[in-house]
Design a protein around this motif. Structure first.
Motif, PDB file in Angstrom:
ATOM      1  N   ARG A   1       0.845  -1.181   0.000  1.00 45.66           N
ATOM      2  CA  ARG A   1       0.000   0.000   0.000  1.00 45.66           C
ATOM      3  C   ARG A   1       0.885   1.236   0.000  1.00 45.66           C
ATOM      4  N   LEU A   2       0.282   2.399  -0.322  1.00 46.91           N
ATOM      5  CA  LEU A   2       0.995   3.670  -0.348  1.00 46.91           C
ATOM      6  C   LEU A   2       0.622   4.482   0.884  1.00 46.91           C
ATOM      7  N   PHE A   3       1.650   5.097   1.475  1.00 42.00           N
ATOM      8  CA  PHE A   3       1.467   5.894   2.683  1.00 42.00           C
ATOM      9  C   PHE A   3       1.928   7.327   2.442  1.00 42.00           C
ATOM     10  N   SER A   4       1.334   8.229   3.220  1.00 38.60           N
ATOM     11  CA  SER A   4       1.836   9.591   3.380  1.00 38.60           C
ATOM     12  C   SER A   4       2.031   9.839   4.869  1.00 38.60           C
ATOM     13  N   ILE A   5       3.097  10.526   5.222  1.00 39.99           N
ATOM     14  CA  ILE A   5       3.434  10.788   6.625  1.00 39.99           C
ATOM     15  C   ILE A   5       3.405  12.290   6.854  1.00 39.99           C
ATOM     16  N   VAL A   6       2.700  12.689   7.914  1.00 38.65           N
ATOM     17  CA  VAL A   6       2.541  14.102   8.257  1.00 38.65           C
ATOM     18  C   VAL A   6       2.916  14.293   9.715  1.00 38.65           C
ATOM     19  N   VAL A   7       3.752  15.300  10.000  1.00 37.05           N
ATOM     20  CA  VAL A   7       4.105  15.695  11.372  1.00 37.05           C
ATOM     21  C   VAL A   7       3.701  17.156  11.537  1.00 37.05           C
ATOM     22  N   LEU A   8       2.847  17.428  12.527  1.00 38.82           N
ATOM     23  CA  LEU A   8       2.382  18.792  12.725  1.00 38.82           C
ATOM     24  C   LEU A   8       2.365  19.149  14.195  1.00 38.82           C
TER      25      LEU A   8
ATOM     26  N   THR B   1       5.340  11.589   0.988  1.00 40.17           N
ATOM     27  CA  THR B   1       4.227  10.904   0.342  1.00 40.17           C
ATOM     28  C   THR B   1       4.741   9.815  -0.587  1.00 40.17           C
ATOM     29  N   ASN B   2       3.786   8.988  -1.080  1.00 43.32           N
ATOM     30  CA  ASN B   2       4.064   7.897  -2.032  1.00 43.32           C
ATOM     31  C   ASN B   2       5.091   6.914  -1.491  1.00 43.32           C
ATOM     32  N   ILE B   3       4.944   6.542  -0.209  1.00 40.50           N
ATOM     33  CA  ILE B   3       5.839   5.575   0.439  1.00 40.50           C
ATOM     34  C   ILE B   3       5.207   4.192   0.305  1.00 40.50           C
TER      35      ILE B   3
ATOM     36  N   SER C   1      10.874   4.279  -1.894  1.00 41.67           N
ATOM     37  CA  SER C   1      11.205   4.960  -0.631  1.00 41.67           C
ATOM     38  C   SER C   1      10.364   6.205  -0.400  1.00 41.67           C
ATOM     39  N   GLY C   2       9.652   6.689  -1.415  1.00 37.94           N
ATOM     40  CA  GLY C   2       8.782   7.837  -1.242  1.00 37.94           C
ATOM     41  C   GLY C   2       9.417   9.126  -1.733  1.00 37.94           C
ATOM     42  N   ALA C   3       8.612  10.185  -1.666  1.00 38.49           N
ATOM     43  CA  ALA C   3       9.054  11.509  -2.115  1.00 38.49           C
ATOM     44  C   ALA C   3       8.853  12.502  -0.973  1.00 38.49           C
ATOM     45  N   LEU C   4       9.795  13.431  -0.833  1.00 40.15           N
ATOM     46  CA  LEU C   4       9.744  14.440   0.216  1.00 40.15           C
ATOM     47  C   LEU C   4       9.007  15.668  -0.308  1.00 40.15           C
ATOM     48  N   ALA C   5       7.924  16.035   0.364  1.00 44.48           N
ATOM     49  CA  ALA C   5       7.144  17.219  -0.023  1.00 44.48           C
ATOM     50  C   ALA C   5       7.518  18.431   0.820  1.00 44.48           C
ATOM     51  N   VAL C   6       7.632  18.257   2.140  1.00 45.58           N
ATOM     52  CA  VAL C   6       7.988  19.352   3.052  1.00 45.58           C
ATOM     53  C   VAL C   6       9.110  18.854   3.952  1.00 45.58           C
ATOM     54  N   PRO C   7      10.297  19.468   3.946  1.00 49.75           N
ATOM     55  CA  PRO C   7      11.413  18.977   4.759  1.00 49.75           C
ATOM     56  C   PRO C   7      11.151  19.184   6.253  1.00 49.75           C
ATOM     57  N   TRP C   8      12.006  18.532   7.055  1.00 42.48           N
ATOM     58  CA  TRP C   8      11.849  18.538   8.508  1.00 42.48           C
ATOM     59  C   TRP C   8      12.172  19.912   9.083  1.00 42.48           C
ATOM     60  N   LEU C   9      11.262  20.421   9.890  1.00 42.90           N
ATOM     61  CA  LEU C   9      11.454  21.662  10.636  1.00 42.90           C
ATOM     62  C   LEU C   9      11.519  21.317  12.110  1.00 42.90           C
TER      63      LEU C   9
ATOM     64  N   ASN D   1      -4.531   2.989  -3.585  1.00 46.84           N
ATOM     65  CA  ASN D   1      -3.084   3.064  -3.832  1.00 46.84           C
ATOM     66  C   ASN D   1      -2.726   4.010  -4.984  1.00 46.84           C
ATOM     67  N   SER D   2      -3.451   5.088  -5.078  1.00 48.76           N
ATOM     68  CA  SER D   2      -3.165   6.068  -6.123  1.00 48.76           C
ATOM     69  C   SER D   2      -2.141   7.068  -5.604  1.00 48.76           C
ATOM     70  N   PRO D   3      -1.036   7.310  -6.323  1.00 48.45           N
ATOM     71  CA  PRO D   3       0.004   8.235  -5.848  1.00 48.45           C
ATOM     72  C   PRO D   3      -0.461   9.680  -5.918  1.00 48.45           C
ATOM     73  N   LEU D   4       0.186  10.530  -5.094  1.00 53.84           N
ATOM     74  CA  LEU D   4      -0.115  11.961  -5.060  1.00 53.84           C
ATOM     75  C   LEU D   4       0.932  12.733  -5.848  1.00 53.84           C
ATOM     76  N   ASP D   5       0.546  13.925  -6.268  1.00 54.39           N
ATOM     77  CA  ASP D   5       1.451  14.808  -7.011  1.00 54.39           C
ATOM     78  C   ASP D   5       2.336  15.552  -6.014  1.00 54.39           C
ATOM     79  N   THR D   6       3.614  15.213  -5.994  1.00 52.71           N
ATOM     80  CA  THR D   6       4.537  15.828  -5.038  1.00 52.71           C
ATOM     81  C   THR D   6       4.710  17.318  -5.305  1.00 52.71           C
ATOM     82  N   ALA D   7       4.760  17.719  -6.555  1.00 51.22           N
ATOM     83  CA  ALA D   7       4.934  19.138  -6.885  1.00 51.22           C
ATOM     84  C   ALA D   7       3.755  19.962  -6.367  1.00 51.22           C
ATOM     85  N   LYS D   8       2.559  19.407  -6.448  1.00 53.97           N
ATOM     86  CA  LYS D   8       1.391  20.136  -5.958  1.00 53.97           C
ATOM     87  C   LYS D   8       1.429  20.282  -4.445  1.00 53.97           C
ATOM     88  N   LEU D   9       1.879  19.222  -3.746  1.00 52.72           N
ATOM     89  CA  LEU D   9       1.989  19.293  -2.288  1.00 52.72           C
ATOM     90  C   LEU D   9       3.032  20.324  -1.868  1.00 52.72           C
TER      91      LEU D   9
END
Length: 473
Positions: free
Chosen positions: A283-290, A311-313, A338-346, A369-377
């Motif tokens: 499956r595809l995962f997205s990880i969010v830390v807020l 995203t797209n992990i 391994s996925g794509a980085l949309a927003v780096p770690w702060l 399992n549809s991937p997301l557009d990293t550029a849009k994120l």
């Protein structure tokens, strides 16, 4: 006297008698307590003979005496057909630094090189025979149900009254039953339990996924659900949420239990997640830390800030470790899974005087399992888009389903100012203080006999009155 010395004493006595030397038998030349200056018994006070006194004796007597000393210094070893008994502290001495039951590892440590499935215990071997018969019955049922599934797949859906919908429901029910039979066939196998305790189970097999899910539900899931309720993750971040996967977090090798307050030096770099899913397939995962508690002094409230997004992990039951700091690097870019980085770690920060900040880590699964557009994120959430981030809006906009969760907290500490300076984060010189809330009631006039007689007419009585609040003398 220690237990080994009590066991060895008869052997030493028999060796001395076999030597036949009157000196060795009568005067006891070998000290039974080598590291003590006091005798263990009264009759040992006369022992004055040393190894030098045996110089004139026969070589056989000297060899027997040396063997006696060696036997006296060694501990006894139990037979290989018995299991070590004792308390948990005693068994801990036999443990090796690996996973598993203490009792089982103690048994393996005292039975030599005998394989686990061939341990010489009659009850154990008879139980394995019964389990083997039960497994054969389960395997026969699995074969029969699999043949039934194949026949059902080959049958035309128009034959059934419910049509294609009935056929799919029936197939799903049969496949679920086959998975249950696979679990029941191996759930009582001691070899399966041993591999699972040692962390060597194949997570592609349903029995190991079942055991892992049962272990997670026994305690870890209860702790996560308690933290979700205790720190008001629901409804502050999501209106409804129940995790279905195990998520653990470490910073630079330091474990971060759910809800723990972490030092700012440790959280300066992205963490490593240990994630375990309990159903088969990829499956595809997205990880969010807020951060859910960013102070907003202008509106006298709090707002949210996005600290990380990937995203797209691609994930499966056989994977267990994911380093968030490696996503987006050159080494990880070669692997598309391994996925794509949309927003780096702060790095998470907190100003002096502000309450603790809740840093929530959410794992969201992609629908179909549809991937997301990293550029849009990156366009939406990187840079200024970090502030005011809404997890509920992100979930609804991209059709995601939250499945995993963990969290930690951060507060102002001695290293926070240096961390904020290294990463160019403003606000290190800001200190929040509690604002005093004035009462909305009008001032209350002084009342009572003394308050009524404070005028000039009663000046001669002022020296007899007590101090009244609100009245100056």
């Amino acid at each position: 006297m220690s237990r080994p010395q009590q066991v060895v004493r008869p052997i030493v006595r028999s060796l001395r008698q076999a030597a036949g030397s009157p000196t060795t038998c009568s005067s006891r030349p070998i000290a039974l307590r080598q590291f003590s200056s006091t005798p263990s018994r009264k009759d040992e006070t006369t022992s004055t003979t040393t190894t030098s006194s045996l110089a004139g004796s026969s070589p056989d007597a000297q060899k027997l005496a040396a063997d006696a000393v060696l036997l006296d210094s060694k501990k006894t070893v139990r037979a290989s057909s018995t299991i070590k008994q004792g308390t948990e502290e005693d068994l801990a001495q036999l443990m090796s630094p690996q996973l598993g039951s203490r009792r089982r590892r103690a048994a393996l440590a005292t039975t030599g090189n005998v394989p686990f499935e061939q341990l010489p215990y009659q009850c154990f071997q008879e139980a394995r025979k019964i389990l083997a018969q039960d497994r054969e019955e389960k395997v026969a049922k699995i074969v029969a149900e699999t043949a039934k599934i194949k026949r059902l797949e080959a049958t035309d859906a128009s034959v059934y009254r419910g049509g294609e919908a009935y056929k799919q429901r029936r197939l799903e029910s049969l496949r679920k039953y086959v998975e249950e039979l696979k679990i029941l066939a191996d759930i009582n196998d001691p070899m399966v339990k041993r591999r699972f305790e040692d962390g060597q189970g194949d997570m592609n097999k349903p029995v190991y996924r079942y055991l892992a899910h049962r272990k997670w539900c026994s305690m870890a899931r209860k702790i996560i659900m308690q933290r979700i309720e205790q720190f008001h993750i629901v409804p502050d971040l999501l209106p409804k949420f129940e995790p279905v996967m195990d998520v653990k977090m470490t910073f630079r090798g330091y474990k971060a239990p759910p809800g723990a307050i972490m030092d700012s030096r440790i959280t300066e770099t992205a963490p490593t997640l240990q994630m375990q899913v309990f159903d088969k397939g990829e499956r595809l995962f997205s990880i969010v830390v807020l951060d859910a508690d960013v102070p907003d002094p202008e509106n006298d409230s709090f707002k949210k800030r996005l600290h990380y997004m990937a995203t797209n992990i691609t994930w499966s039951p056989t994977k267990d470790t994911l380093s968030l700091g490696q996503i987006g690097s050159e080494a990880a870019s070669a692997s598309p899974d391994s996925g794509a980085l949309a927003v780096p770690w702060l790095p998470p920060t907190a100003q002096k005087g502000s309450p603790y900040h809740r840093l929530a880590v959410f794992i969201l699964q992609h629908t179909n399992n549809s991937p997301l557009d990293t550029a849009k994120l990156q366009e939406l959430y990187n840079g200024q888009g970090r502030d005011g981030f809404s997890l509920k809006s992100f979930r609804d906009k991209f059709d995601l389903n939250p499945v995993g969760f963990t969290m930690f907290r951060t507060v102002w500490d001695d290293n926070m100012a240096d961390v904020m300076a290294r990463h160019g984060i403003p606000g290190a010189d800001v200190e929040f203080r509690h604002k005093r809330v004035e009462s909305l009631k009008p001032p209350r006039k002084a009342r009572g006999w003394e308050a009524k007689r404070q005028g000039p007419k009663y000046r001669h009585l002022w020296k007899y009155t007590k101090r009244i609040k609100g009245v100056k003398y």
